[in-house]
Design an enzyme around this catalytic site. Structure first.
Site, PDB file in Angstrom:
ATOM      1  N   ASP A   1      18.684  56.611 -36.473  1.00  0.00           N
ATOM      2  CA  ASP A   1      18.417  55.919 -37.747  1.00  0.00           C
ATOM      3  C   ASP A   1      17.532  56.764 -38.659  1.00  0.00           C
ATOM      4  O   ASP A   1      17.532  56.582 -39.873  1.00  0.00           O
ATOM      5  CB  ASP A   1      17.758  54.568 -37.490  1.00  0.00           C
TER       6      ASP A   1
ATOM      7  N   GLU B   1      17.520  54.201 -30.845  1.00  0.00           N
ATOM      8  CA  GLU B   1      18.367  53.451 -31.772  1.00  0.00           C
ATOM      9  C   GLU B   1      17.738  52.101 -32.101  1.00  0.00           C
ATOM     10  O   GLU B   1      17.191  51.440 -31.219  1.00  0.00           O
ATOM     11  CB  GLU B   1      19.724  53.227 -31.087  1.00  0.00           C
TER      12      GLU B   1
ATOM     13  N   TYR C   1      29.338  62.570  -0.936  1.00  0.00           N
ATOM     14  CA  TYR C   1      28.259  61.721  -0.448  1.00  0.00           C
ATOM     15  C   TYR C   1      27.805  62.297   0.892  1.00  0.00           C
ATOM     16  O   TYR C   1      27.944  63.509   1.115  1.00  0.00           O
ATOM     17  CB  TYR C   1      28.748  60.263  -0.366  1.00  0.00           C
TER      18      TYR C   1
ATOM     19  N   ASN D   1      23.954  48.612 -46.220  1.00  0.00           N
ATOM     20  CA  ASN D   1      25.133  47.932 -45.704  1.00  0.00           C
ATOM     21  C   ASN D   1      24.834  46.444 -45.564  1.00  0.00           C
ATOM     22  O   ASN D   1      23.712  46.074 -45.284  1.00  0.00           O
ATOM     23  CB  ASN D   1      25.523  48.501 -44.335  1.00  0.00           C
TER      24      ASN D   1
ATOM     25  N   ALA E   1      11.454  53.152 -48.301  1.00  0.00           N
ATOM     26  CA  ALA E   1      10.667  54.058 -47.454  1.00  0.00           C
ATOM     27  C   ALA E   1      10.731  53.616 -45.999  1.00  0.00           C
ATOM     28  O   ALA E   1       9.730  53.472 -45.316  1.00  0.00           O
ATOM     29  CB  ALA E   1       9.227  54.130 -47.951  1.00  0.00           C
ATOM     30  N   GLY E   2      11.946  53.402 -45.528  1.00  0.00           N
ATOM     31  CA  GLY E   2      12.158  53.070 -44.118  1.00  0.00           C
ATOM     32  C   GLY E   2      12.485  54.319 -43.321  1.00  0.00           C
ATOM     33  O   GLY E   2      12.271  55.442 -43.789  1.00  0.00           O
ATOM     34  N   ALA E   3      13.033  54.090 -42.128  1.00  0.00           N
ATOM     35  CA  ALA E   3      13.298  55.195 -41.200  1.00  0.00           C
ATOM     36  C   ALA E   3      14.127  56.306 -41.853  1.00  0.00           C
ATOM     37  O   ALA E   3      13.776  57.487 -41.784  1.00  0.00           O
ATOM     38  CB  ALA E   3      14.011  54.659 -39.965  1.00  0.00           C
ATOM     39  N   ALA E   4      15.222  55.936 -42.518  1.00  0.00           N
ATOM     40  CA  ALA E   4      16.157  56.940 -43.034  1.00  0.00           C
ATOM     41  C   ALA E   4      15.518  57.803 -44.113  1.00  0.00           C
ATOM     42  O   ALA E   4      15.596  59.030 -44.078  1.00  0.00           O
ATOM     43  CB  ALA E   4      17.410  56.253 -43.571  1.00  0.00           C
TER      44      ALA E   4
ATOM     45  N   ASN F   1      26.737  58.386 -39.992  1.00  0.00           N
ATOM     46  CA  ASN F   1      26.015  59.091 -38.925  1.00  0.00           C
ATOM     47  C   ASN F   1      26.938  59.721 -37.894  1.00  0.00           C
ATOM     48  O   ASN F   1      26.604  60.732 -37.296  1.00  0.00           O
ATOM     49  CB  ASN F   1      25.115  58.125 -38.160  1.00  0.00           C
TER      50      ASN F   1
ATOM     51  N   LYS G   1      27.763  52.811 -29.557  1.00  0.00           N
ATOM     52  CA  LYS G   1      27.267  54.169 -29.786  1.00  0.00           C
ATOM     53  C   LYS G   1      27.724  55.079 -28.641  1.00  0.00           C
ATOM     54  O   LYS G   1      28.170  56.206 -28.859  1.00  0.00           O
ATOM     55  CB  LYS G   1      25.738  54.119 -29.832  1.00  0.00           C
TER      56      LYS G   1
END
Lengths: 159, 450
Positions: free
Chosen positions: B166, B140, B43, B304, B199-202, B335, B98
């Site tokens: 995701d 996320e 410092y 899930n 047809a989502g994010a994944a 993941n 995470k």
């Protein structure tokens, strides 16, 4: 870019059936931006409108044909504006290209050839109608040298 | 469903232990502090010089601060797990979890950053504003389709790697599983007929990754709740405006040869692979549909807590290989196999971004790892406790970044493997020392092992 094999020409009676579907799609698409654009969604009605335009000297209907299929459509009316120096004005009422044939310059060709056809019939200017919030159309026409010309505001009638 | 597994009430246990420990991570100094005088180094007055230098040359902040090893785990809490839009405070425990995994498996210091910027442009502004604090960003639990726009824009605007787990994490591990699954059934992924159910994010990210891997778009049918994405679908123009990502898939795949309006039953007929990332089952995918798939069918049911179809049902219907998202079933698409190593790798070479090619390199390394151990129908993806995996993923990704000219530092596979190993090992050693000393109390309530 010019897509080889795509022919732009004036619509004829045998095109009406296919072209009417595109006409309806133009409205269902634009409904997305404002409910005031929601259409009757009747292919029969669209066919009637197209047939009427085919027989009307102040209307022009162009189609884009690819491998025997109608893939694009433009319909314009020659509108008299007696008090405007630019009269008559060619007004593009509908313009539609099917999704899988987009980004190949077909809409641009439809607009340019429509401009030519209208000019030869005496139009001094070309205008295009589309929903106020359709940014895709806005940037498309601006790229072709169009500028905002007039605003039309709307509200539903009360009571 | 009380923690859902039946025997253990994970929900109850988790609440008690989160409260007991007061969250899961903390900051601990990593420099010697022998006496008060040492603070003159760390410092004032000493710190003024590193500050001056980093101020003059911002890149040097990676030399003098923890920035080189620190990422933010960022969420607006609009789509948390399967819980939906529960807000930033609701997202916090997940982000902290995470961060814990980042540290433990990748040796990466990760900081939860939950916020109220729901407007996508505000979200992006926030990322730009805090960029100087971090070496990378892990996005996320952000709702779709907003998450696509935020990732795309953030990748353009920020000079540090941005990753949306995701999307890219799930897609990378799924690709790893598919690479091995087709090997087992003797098929070629680039010639297979693939159905992405949901047809989502994944799955939208998986579509992009498959394309980058060399699968022709016309081989991939992508289905949302209204059926196959198809250029002749009634709502196609609506998609162009509201969901350009789905629109693009419809145009590129041309509906994979299906008729507009075709649903899952039609799509699965004769298909080689289905990857479902949609609604929890059971029964979201029907046995009869799987029975109509091609011989040697591969079924990934990733919802899930309950997969779209139970593995035994899929097998009874003729599936050769089944993967799910669950840790208590074989072939878990997890993941955690990818993100710790990926960030370890990109941080170590100070990569500017994470490309699809780098994600594919991670997927191929994960697949190779399992293949070396010996593939069989219940082992196409490594398990989370195969600790040697993480440094290997780091090495594969780092080398790809260097190859692509996107790394500020150069390295070789061997060098990064050693570096990643030593960083991760050091984390484990420090942690185990603290734990064994009793400085982290044993849990007052627990589950039974095994």
């Amino acid at each position: 870019m010019h897509e080889p094999g795509v022919v732009i020409r004036e619509a004829m009676e045998p095109d009406v059936e296919q072209a009417a579907k595109l006409l309806v799609r133009f409205y269902t698409f634009n409904e997305e931006f404002d409910p005031a654009w929601s259409a009757v969604e009747s292919v029969e009605k669209a066919q009637e409108v197209l047939r009427a335009s085919l027989g009307d000297p102040s209307a022009i209907v162009l189609v884009a044909e690819f491998e025997g299929r109608i893939v694009g459509l433009a319909r314009a009316l020659l509108v008299e504006e007696p008090l405007l120096a630019n009269s008559p004005i060619g007004v593009l009422k509908e313009l539609y290209v099917i999704p899988e044939m987009r980004r190949r310059g077909i809409a641009t060709r439809l607009v340019e050839e429509m401009g030519e056809a209208l000019r030869s019939r005496g139009a001094k200017a070309l205008a295009a109608e589309f929903p106020a919030r359709n940014m895709v159309a806005e940037s498309f026409y601006e790229k072709l040298g169009f500028r905002p010309f007039k605003s039309v505001y709307i509200r539903e009638t009360q009571g | 469903m009380g923690g859902e597994a039946g025997k253990v009430d994970w929900y109850k246990l988790s609440v008690e232990l989160h409260r007991f420990y007061g969250g899961k991570i903390e900051t601990i100094p990593k420099v010697p502090i022998r006496r008060v005088k040492d603070f003159a180094i760390w410092y004032t007055p000493g710190v003024a010089e590193p500050s001056r230098r980093a101020g003059k040359n911002p890149d040097e902040s990676f030399e003098y601060t923890s920035r080189w090893n620190t990422i933010a785990v960022v969420s607006d809490g609009t789509r948390v797990l399967g819980l939906g839009n529960i807000g930033p405070e609701g997202a916090y425990p997940v982000m902290e979890g995470k961060a814990l995994i980042y540290k433990f498996l990748g040796g990466v210091d990760a900081v939860p950053l939950v916020h109220r910027a729901r407007d996508p442009d505000k979200f992006l502004e926030l990322l730009e504003l805090v960029e100087p604090s971090f070496g990378g960003i892990n996005l996320e639990d952000i709702e779709s389709p907003k998450c696509f726009y935020i990732l795309e824009e953030a990748r353009k605007r920020l000079k540090i790697p941005v990753w949306h787990d995701d999307q890219q994490g799930t897609a990378s591990v799924t690709l790893a599983g598919l690479i091995n699954a087709v090997k087992l059934v003797g098929k070629d992924l680039r010639k297979a007929r693939i159905v992405l159910f949901g047809a989502g994010a994944a799955n939208i990210a998986l579509y992009r990754l498959l394309k980058a891997y060399g699968v022709p778009p016309e081989n991939i049918a992508v289905l949302d709740s209204k059926g196959v994405l198809h250029p002749d679908r009634d709502d196609i123009d609506r998609l162009m405006v509201r969901h350009p990502w789905k629109y693009q898939i419809a145009i590129e795949t041309k509906g994979a040869g299906l008729r507009p309006g075709a649903g899952p039953e039609e799509a699965l007929k004769g298909a080689d692979i289905v990857v479902a990332a949609s609604k929890p089952g059971p029964g979201t995918i029907k046995k009869e549909w799987v029975a109509q798939m091609a011989k040697g069918a591969i079924v990934f049911a990733e919802a899930n807590p309950v997969p779209e179809i139970w593995p035994w049902e899929a097998k009874e219907a003729g599936a050769a290989i089944v993967a799910t998202g669950r840790s208590d079933l074989p072939n878990q698409v997890n993941n955690s196999l990818a993100f710790p190593g990926i960030f370890r790798g990109v941080l170590d070479v100070r990569a500017k971004t994470i490309t699809d090619e780098m994600a594919i390199a991670a997927a191929e390394e994960i697949a190779r790892f399992a293949e070396e151990k010996g593939l069989h129908e219940d082992y196409i993806i490594p398990k989370m406790d195969e600790w040697d995996l993480y440094p290997r993923v780091a090495a594969a990704v780092a080398v790809k970044a260097v190859e692509q000219g996107l790394a500020r530092k150069t390295t070789t596979y061997k060098e990064e493997l050693e570096r990643a190993k030593s960083i991760i090992d050091l984390t484990h050693k420090k942690y185990m020392l603290i734990y064994r000393e009793g400085l982290i109390k044993p849990p007052p309530v627990d589950y039974e092992e095994g």
